[in-house]
Scaffold this motif. Structure first.
Motif, PDB file in Angstrom:
ATOM      1  N   ALA A   1       0.839  -1.196   0.000  1.00  9.34           N
ATOM      2  CA  ALA A   1       0.000   0.000   0.000  1.00  9.34           C
ATOM      3  C   ALA A   1       0.873   1.245   0.000  1.00  9.34           C
ATOM      4  CB  ALA A   1      -0.926   0.014   1.211  1.00  9.34           C
ATOM      5  N   GLN A   2       0.479   2.225  -0.793  1.00  9.75           N
ATOM      6  CA  GLN A   2       1.194   3.502  -0.855  1.00  9.75           C
ATOM      7  C   GLN A   2       0.272   4.632  -0.443  1.00  9.75           C
ATOM      8  OE1 GLN A   2       2.739   4.540  -4.729  1.00  9.75           O
ATOM      9  NE2 GLN A   2       3.530   6.521  -4.055  1.00  9.75           N
TER      10      GLN A   2
ATOM     11  N   LEU B   1       5.082   6.949   1.558  1.00  4.51           N
ATOM     12  CA  LEU B   1       5.524   5.707   2.178  1.00  4.51           C
ATOM     13  C   LEU B   1       4.832   4.532   1.503  1.00  4.51           C
ATOM     14  CD1 LEU B   1       5.360   6.667   5.976  1.00  4.51           C
ATOM     15  CD2 LEU B   1       7.355   6.696   4.489  1.00  4.51           C
ATOM     16  N   ALA B   2       5.592   3.489   1.213  1.00  2.56           N
ATOM     17  CA  ALA B   2       5.048   2.235   0.689  1.00  2.56           C
ATOM     18  C   ALA B   2       5.239   1.162   1.744  1.00  2.56           C
ATOM     19  CB  ALA B   2       5.750   1.841  -0.607  1.00  2.56           C
ATOM     20  N   THR B   3       4.147   0.476   2.102  1.00  4.67           N
ATOM     21  CA  THR B   3       4.154  -0.444   3.242  1.00  4.67           C
ATOM     22  C   THR B   3       3.535  -1.770   2.847  1.00  4.67           C
ATOM     23  OG1 THR B   3       3.782   1.502   4.649  1.00  4.67           O
ATOM     24  CG2 THR B   3       3.568  -0.652   5.677  1.00  4.67           C
ATOM     25  N   THR B   4       4.136  -2.861   3.291  1.00  2.00           N
ATOM     26  CA  THR B   4       3.543  -4.178   3.051  1.00  2.00           C
ATOM     27  C   THR B   4       2.289  -4.333   3.901  1.00  2.00           C
ATOM     28  OG1 THR B   4       4.908  -5.199   4.772  1.00  2.00           O
ATOM     29  CG2 THR B   4       5.803  -5.170   2.542  1.00  2.00           C
TER      30      THR B   4
ATOM     31  N   GLY C   1       9.444   1.457   1.040  1.00  2.00           N
ATOM     32  CA  GLY C   1       9.745   2.549   0.119  1.00  2.00           C
ATOM     33  C   GLY C   1       9.486   3.896   0.770  1.00  2.00           C
ATOM     34  N   VAL C   2      10.388   4.852   0.540  1.00  2.00           N
ATOM     35  CA  VAL C   2      10.266   6.203   1.091  1.00  2.00           C
ATOM     36  C   VAL C   2      10.617   7.195  -0.008  1.00  2.00           C
ATOM     37  CG1 VAL C   2      11.044   7.845   2.843  1.00  2.00           C
ATOM     38  CG2 VAL C   2      10.931   5.407   3.382  1.00  2.00           C
ATOM     39  N   ALA C   3       9.790   8.212  -0.153  1.00  2.00           N
ATOM     40  CA  ALA C   3      10.063   9.277  -1.121  1.00  2.00           C
ATOM     41  C   ALA C   3       9.533  10.587  -0.552  1.00  2.00           C
ATOM     42  CB  ALA C   3       9.420   8.980  -2.475  1.00  2.00           C
ATOM     43  N   VAL C   4      10.194  11.676  -0.908  1.00  2.00           N
ATOM     44  CA  VAL C   4       9.778  13.010  -0.475  1.00  2.00           C
ATOM     45  C   VAL C   4       9.776  13.922  -1.689  1.00  2.00           C
ATOM     46  CG1 VAL C   4      10.288  14.993   0.987  1.00  2.00           C
ATOM     47  CG2 VAL C   4      10.746  12.688   1.827  1.00  2.00           C
ATOM     48  N   SER C   5       8.690  14.671  -1.856  1.00  2.00           N
ATOM     49  CA  SER C   5       8.596  15.621  -2.955  1.00  2.00           C
ATOM     50  C   SER C   5       7.964  16.908  -2.440  1.00  2.00           C
ATOM     51  CB  SER C   5       7.765  15.049  -4.111  1.00  2.00           C
ATOM     52  OG  SER C   5       6.382  15.007  -3.762  1.00  2.00           O
TER      53      SER C   5
ATOM     54  N   VAL D   1       0.268   3.306   9.561  1.00  2.00           N
ATOM     55  CA  VAL D   1       1.687   3.681   9.546  1.00  2.00           C
ATOM     56  C   VAL D   1       1.834   5.196   9.632  1.00  2.00           C
ATOM     57  CG1 VAL D   1       3.785   3.640   8.145  1.00  2.00           C
ATOM     58  CG2 VAL D   1       2.353   1.597   8.319  1.00  2.00           C
ATOM     59  N   ASN D   2       0.983   5.924   8.926  1.00  2.00           N
ATOM     60  CA  ASN D   2       1.036   7.390   8.999  1.00  2.00           C
ATOM     61  C   ASN D   2       0.746   7.883  10.410  1.00  2.00           C
ATOM     62  OD1 ASN D   2       1.555   7.373   6.284  1.00  2.00           O
ATOM     63  ND2 ASN D   2      -0.443   8.134   5.655  1.00  2.00           N
TER      64      ASN D   2
END
Length: 479
Positions: free
Chosen positions: A181-182, A297-300, A308-312, A421-422
């Protein structure tokens, strides 16, 4: 052995001349003594906090066997930090001060993240006053400069640690990538709303900042032996930093203008921040608009491990799905089976990109938006799950897939995974970024992911963090 009869006769002889006791007078005297005693101030053992105490105790005895700080240290000891130790120049008998062990700084930040501490100054204070942080330091003195420099300057290292962890977990079968899930969350940037200025104002402030730098340099040149050289150097450094921030804001302005034009707004309304040039004004969860970053965030779904982690600095989630799928595939060496995302992610080109990258092995599970009816059109809109003219094959398959009840049931896992998770990240202090700039913000986001995964590993793979199956492992798993 004395005779009791003889004792009574002797006592009668000794006290026969005493007057008889007046019971009323005796009671009155006792009451008078009690009243006088209550009138006196009480004797109290009061604290004396100025007294010096010498405690004979070692740091090892400060924490219990199941304390979370021990878990953090056991985890850090198993990480490869050779990149940092190889760069240390103080070796052997060469001159130079011994460097702080990188494991100490890494463990301090991990434990502080779990405890909701994000300030370097606050963390430095805790290393002197809090037993858990003192135990991690083990007598080594650290300051906030070293702590902040470690967090901000080792974004690549922490990214490698995250990759190594999730790849090892996936290879060992400890986590499942069948369903990922993202989700994105807006995190307040360390910039004020008043720091955003248009191009004309930025140019004016840049000229003023340049003039201030010139004046401070001239004052230092005119009076190099002044007693306030240290203050002059600080003023000059502050003026140069302000000039650099304004210049960075001007450099970011074209990107902001392009985003304004794409949204149908005027380019001249574009503004950039003189505090954090990378920050953008975004719509937050409460409906307000504030400077923020978009943390992805991408979480199983099965194990709730962040892979997975990304910032924009884009306020929209559109365009964030395909890069994250590629990142997770690269980190784990495996292709996710199903990718869950909310309605803000599945642009058609993103679905095509995911299909192309994974060669059709990843199914996008995301809601199909309702078709829009044109103004004045009275005809019924087409069914959203039917193929439309111009749809690519992956997009058509996505529409048909989301018409099935089983996939609708799978999609319900997204909120239970991503929102949980958030919420954990928010509870650990991810409310406002303590740093400025995309690179530093990404380092903070990865640090939160590492802290989260550490607590998940206690449950799914305790042996990987130095725990067995005894009481300490059970206590930490329940924490």
């Amino acid at each position: 052995m004395s005779d009791p009869t003889h004792q009574d006769s002797v006592a009668g002889v000794l006290f026969e001349d005493l007057a008889p006791v007046d019971e009323q007078a005796a009671q009155a005297a006792a009451q008078a003594r009690a009243v006088a005693l209550r009138a006196q101030p009480p004797r109290l053992l009061q604290p004396n906090r100025k007294q010096i105490e010498l405690r004979a105790s070692d740091l090892e005895s400060l924490l219990g066997e199941d304390h979370r700080a021990r878990l953090v240290w056991g985890y850090v000891e198993r990480q490869d930090l050779s990149r940092l130790t190889d760069a240390i120049k103080a070796r052997g008998s060469n001159a130079g001060r011994a460097a702080i062990d990188p494991r100490i700084l890494f463990a301090l930040w991990l434990y502080a993240t779990l405890e909701g501490v994000g300030s370097g100054r606050e963390l430095a204070r805790l290393t002197r006053e809090h037993d858990a942080y003192r135990w991690i330091c083990g007598g080594v003195s650290v300051n906030y400069h070293a702590l902040n420099d470690f967090r901000s300057g080792n974004e690549a290292l922490m990214d490698e640690v995250l990759t190594a962890n999730v790849a090892a977990l996936a290879a060992a079968g400890a986590i499942s990538l069948e369903c990922v899930a993202q989700d994105g969350m807006r995190v307040r940037a360390d910039a004020g709303a008043a720091s955003f200025r248009r191009q004309a104002s930025l140019q004016q402030h840049l000229a003023e900042a340049g003039e201030l730098v010139r004046q401070t340099k001239q004052r230092a040149k005119d009076d190099p032996g002044a007693s306030s050289r240290r203050a002059q150097a600080a003023q000059q450094r502050a003026a140069q930093e302000r000039e650099a921030r304004i210049q960075a804001a001007l450099e970011q302005l074209p990107q902001v203008q392009a985003a304004k034009l794409r949204n149908g707004d005027k380019a001249e309304d574009a503004r950039a921040s003189t505090s954090d040039a990378d920050a953008r004004v975004m719509k937050m969860g409460d409906g307000g608009f504030r400077p923020a970053y978009n943390v992805q965030l991408a979480t199983t779904c099965k194990d709730q491990v962040i892979v997975g982690v990304a910032v924009s600095n884009a306020g929209s989630d559109m365009g964030q799905m395909a890069p994250m799928v590629e990142q997770v595939s690269a980190r784990t060496g495996r292709t996710p089976g199903q990718w869950l995302a909310d309605g803000g992610f599945p642009a058609h080109e993103q679905i095509d990109a995911v299909h192309e990258h994974t060669q059709g092995r990843t199914e996008v599970i995301a809601p199909v938006p309702e078709p829009r009816r044109k103004a004045g059109d009275e005809t019924a809109p087409p069914h959203k799950h039917r193929r439309k003219d111009g749809d690519s094959e992956p997009v058509a398959q996505w529409r048909e897939r989301m018409a099935e009840e089983k996939n609708k049931a799978v999609y319900k896992q997204r909120a239970a995974t991503a929102e949980c998770v958030n919420a954990l990240a928010r509870n650990r202090g991810l409310q406002r970024m303590p740093v400025r700039g995309l690179r530093k913000v990404r380092a903070v986001a990865i640090l939160y992911a590492l802290a989260h995964n550490l607590m998940r590993m206690v449950k799914i793979a305790p042996q990987w963090v130095g725990l067995g199956t005894g009481a300490p492992a059970a206590a930490l798993a329940a924490a």
